[in-house]
Design a protein around this motif. Structure first.
Motif, short mmCIF file in Angstrom:
data_model
loop_
_atom_site.label_atom_id
_atom_site.label_comp_id
_atom_site.label_asym_id
_atom_site.label_seq_id
_atom_site.Cartn_x
_atom_site.Cartn_y
_atom_site.Cartn_z
N ILE A 127 38.42 42.47 32.90
CA ILE A 127 37.87 43.27 34.00
C ILE A 127 38.41 44.69 33.93
O ILE A 127 37.68 45.67 34.11
CB ILE A 127 38.22 42.64 35.36
CG1 ILE A 127 37.58 41.25 35.48
CG2 ILE A 127 37.73 43.54 36.50
CD1 ILE A 127 36.07 41.24 35.46
N CYS A 130 36.77 46.23 30.43
CA CYS A 130 35.32 46.21 30.30
C CYS A 130 34.58 46.63 31.56
O CYS A 130 33.45 47.09 31.50
CB CYS A 130 34.85 44.80 29.88
SG CYS A 130 35.55 44.25 28.31
N LYS A 131 35.19 46.46 32.73
CA LYS A 131 34.56 46.84 34.00
C LYS A 131 35.57 47.61 34.86
O LYS A 131 35.88 47.19 35.98
CB LYS A 131 34.07 45.59 34.74
CG LYS A 131 33.05 44.76 33.97
CD LYS A 131 32.61 43.54 34.76
CE LYS A 131 31.68 42.67 33.98
NZ LYS A 131 30.37 43.32 33.70
N HIS A 134 34.90 48.49 38.61
CA HIS A 134 34.83 47.38 39.56
C HIS A 134 36.16 46.63 39.68
O HIS A 134 36.24 45.64 40.39
CB HIS A 134 33.73 46.39 39.14
CG HIS A 134 32.36 47.00 39.06
ND1 HIS A 134 31.85 47.52 37.89
CD2 HIS A 134 31.41 47.18 40.02
CE1 HIS A 134 30.63 47.98 38.11
NE2 HIS A 134 30.34 47.81 39.39
N TYR A 135 37.17 47.10 38.94
CA TYR A 135 38.42 46.34 38.85
C TYR A 135 39.06 46.12 40.22
O TYR A 135 39.43 44.99 40.58
CB TYR A 135 39.40 47.07 37.92
CG TYR A 135 40.72 46.34 37.74
CD1 TYR A 135 40.79 45.19 36.96
CD2 TYR A 135 41.89 46.78 38.37
CE1 TYR A 135 41.99 44.51 36.79
CE2 TYR A 135 43.09 46.12 38.20
CZ TYR A 135 43.14 44.99 37.42
OH TYR A 135 44.31 44.31 37.26
N THR A 227 34.63 46.26 23.37
CA THR A 227 34.69 47.45 24.22
C THR A 227 35.66 48.48 23.68
O THR A 227 35.37 49.68 23.64
CB THR A 227 35.10 47.06 25.66
OG1 THR A 227 34.16 46.12 26.18
CG2 THR A 227 35.14 48.28 26.56
#
Length: 305
Positions: A127, A130-131, A134-135, A227
Motif C-alpha cells: 500500500i 503502490c498506493k 491512499h496509504y 512499481t
C-alpha cells in the motif's frame, strides 16, 4: 523411564528429547552458544518494542507491526530455548506428555501468527509503495489493529485445533523424540494409534493457514518490484526498495528454512540438515530480525541514537 499401566497396555507418560545428545563432547559449548543467542534475542527484540513505544517518529503502521513481530519473536524463542538450555546444563532431557503438547501449542500458535504477520507487513509495504496517496486512509488505526489481531487469532485457531487432537493419541512404544523440541512429526510418529486422520487435519490446516499468507506475500512483492522498477530515478528506486528490503530478508530466511524442514524428504542422510534448518527458523530467525531491522532501517537507527 516411567510408564503408567492401563489394562494390558503400557502407556508412555513422558518423552525423552534426544536433542544434541549425539554430540556429548560439545554440550557445554552449545549451552553457552544458545544462552548468548537467547539473551541477545530477548534484549534486541525488547529494545525494538521500547523504541516503537516511546519514539513518536515510529508511531506509524510499519513500526506498529514491527513491534508486534518483536513481541512475537520474544515469545517464540522462549517456548523452546529455556527448556533446551536446561537440558544441556543438567543432561536431563525429559518432558511430560502435557508439557510436550503445551510446548507444541505455543510453538505452532506463534509460528502461524508469524506467517500471517509477515503477510500483513508485506501488504503494508504494498500500500505504501503502490498506493501512496491512499496509504493513510487504508492503513488507519482500526485497520492496523484488525490485521494484527487477525494474525494472532489465526495462529491460535490453527494451533488449538491440532493440539486438541494430540492427547487422543496413544503412546505405548518408544518415547525418544529425535529432535530438540516437541514438533509435530517427531512426536506423532511415536504414537501406536492410527495417525492418518490427525496428519490429514494438520496438512489441511497448514495448507490453508500458511500457503495463502506465503502467496499473498509473494504477490505483494511482485507488485512492489513492478512499481519500483517503473520509478525513473535510481535514487528513487533505491529509496523505495530500501523501505521493504529488511522485511524481504526476514521473509526469505523464515520461509526458506521452513521449506527445508517440512518439504525436503525425511531420510536419514538429511536428518542433520533438518535439525540445522530447525535451529535456523526457531533460534536464528528471532535473533537476526532485530539486527536486520536496526541495521537496515534509518528510522530505527535515529531512534537508537
Amino acid at each position: 523411564l516411567r510408564r503408567a499401566m492401563q489394562g494390558n497396555e503400557t502407556t508412555v507418560v513422558e518423552f525423552i528429547i534426544l536433542g544434541f545428545q549425539s554430540v556429548p563432547e560439545v554440550q557445554f559449548i552449545l549451552f553457552f552458544i544458545f544462552l548468548a543467542t537467547y539473551i541477545t534475542t530477548v534484549l534486541g527484540n525488547l529494545l525494538i518494542m521500547v523504541l516503537v513505544l516511546i519514539d513518536h517518529h515510529l508511531h506509524n503502521p510499519m513500526f506498529f507491526f514491527l513491534g508486534h513481530l518483536s513481541f512475537l519473536e520474544t515469545c517464540y524463542t522462549s517456548t523452546i530455548l529455556p527448556r533446551l538450555l536446561a537440558g544441556l546444563l543438567t543432561s536431563r532431557y525429559v518432558i511430560s506428555l502435557n508439557g510436550c503438547f503445551l510446548q507444541y501449542f505455543f510453538f505452532t500458535w506463534l509460528a502461524g501468527a508469524e506467517c500471517c504477520l509477515l503477510t500483513v507487513m508485506s501488504y503494508d509495504r504494498y500500500i505504501a509503495i503502490c498506493k501512496p496517496l491512499h496509504y493513510t486512509a487504508i492503513m488507519n488505526g482500526r485497520c492496523c489493529l484488525q490485521l494484527a489481531g487477525g494474525s494472532w487469532v489465526n495462529g491460535l485457531l490453527a494451533s488449538a485445533i491440532v493440539t486438541s487432537l494430540m492427547p487422543q493419541l496413544n503412546f505405548c512404544g518408544p518415547n525418544e523424540i529425535e529432535h530438540f523440541f516437541c514438533d509435530f512429526t517427531p512426536v506423532v510418529k511415536l504414537s501406536c494409534s492410527d495417525t492418518h486422520w490427525i496428519e490429514l487435519v494438520k496438512f489441511i490446516l497448514a495448507f490453508f493457514f500458511t500457503l495463502p499468507p506465503f502467496l499473498l506475500t509473494l504477490i505483494s512483492y511482485v507488485y512492489i518490484s513492478s512499481t519500483v522498477l517503473r520509478i525513473p530515478s535510481s535514487t528513487g528506486r533505491h529509496k523505495a526498495f530500501s523501505t521493504c528490503s529488511s522485511h524481504l530478508t526476514v521473509v526469505t530466511l523464515f520461509y526458506g528454512t521452513l521449506i527445508v524442514v517440512y518439504l525436503v524428504p525425511k531420510i536419514n542422510t538429511l536428518e542433520i540438515l533438518h535439525k540445522v534448518s530447525s535451529v535456523c527458523y526457531t533460534v536464528l530467525t528471532p535473533l537476526v530480525n532485530p539486527l536486520i531491522y536496526s541495521l537496515r532501517n534509518n528510522n530505527i537507527k535515529k531512534a537508537l541514537r
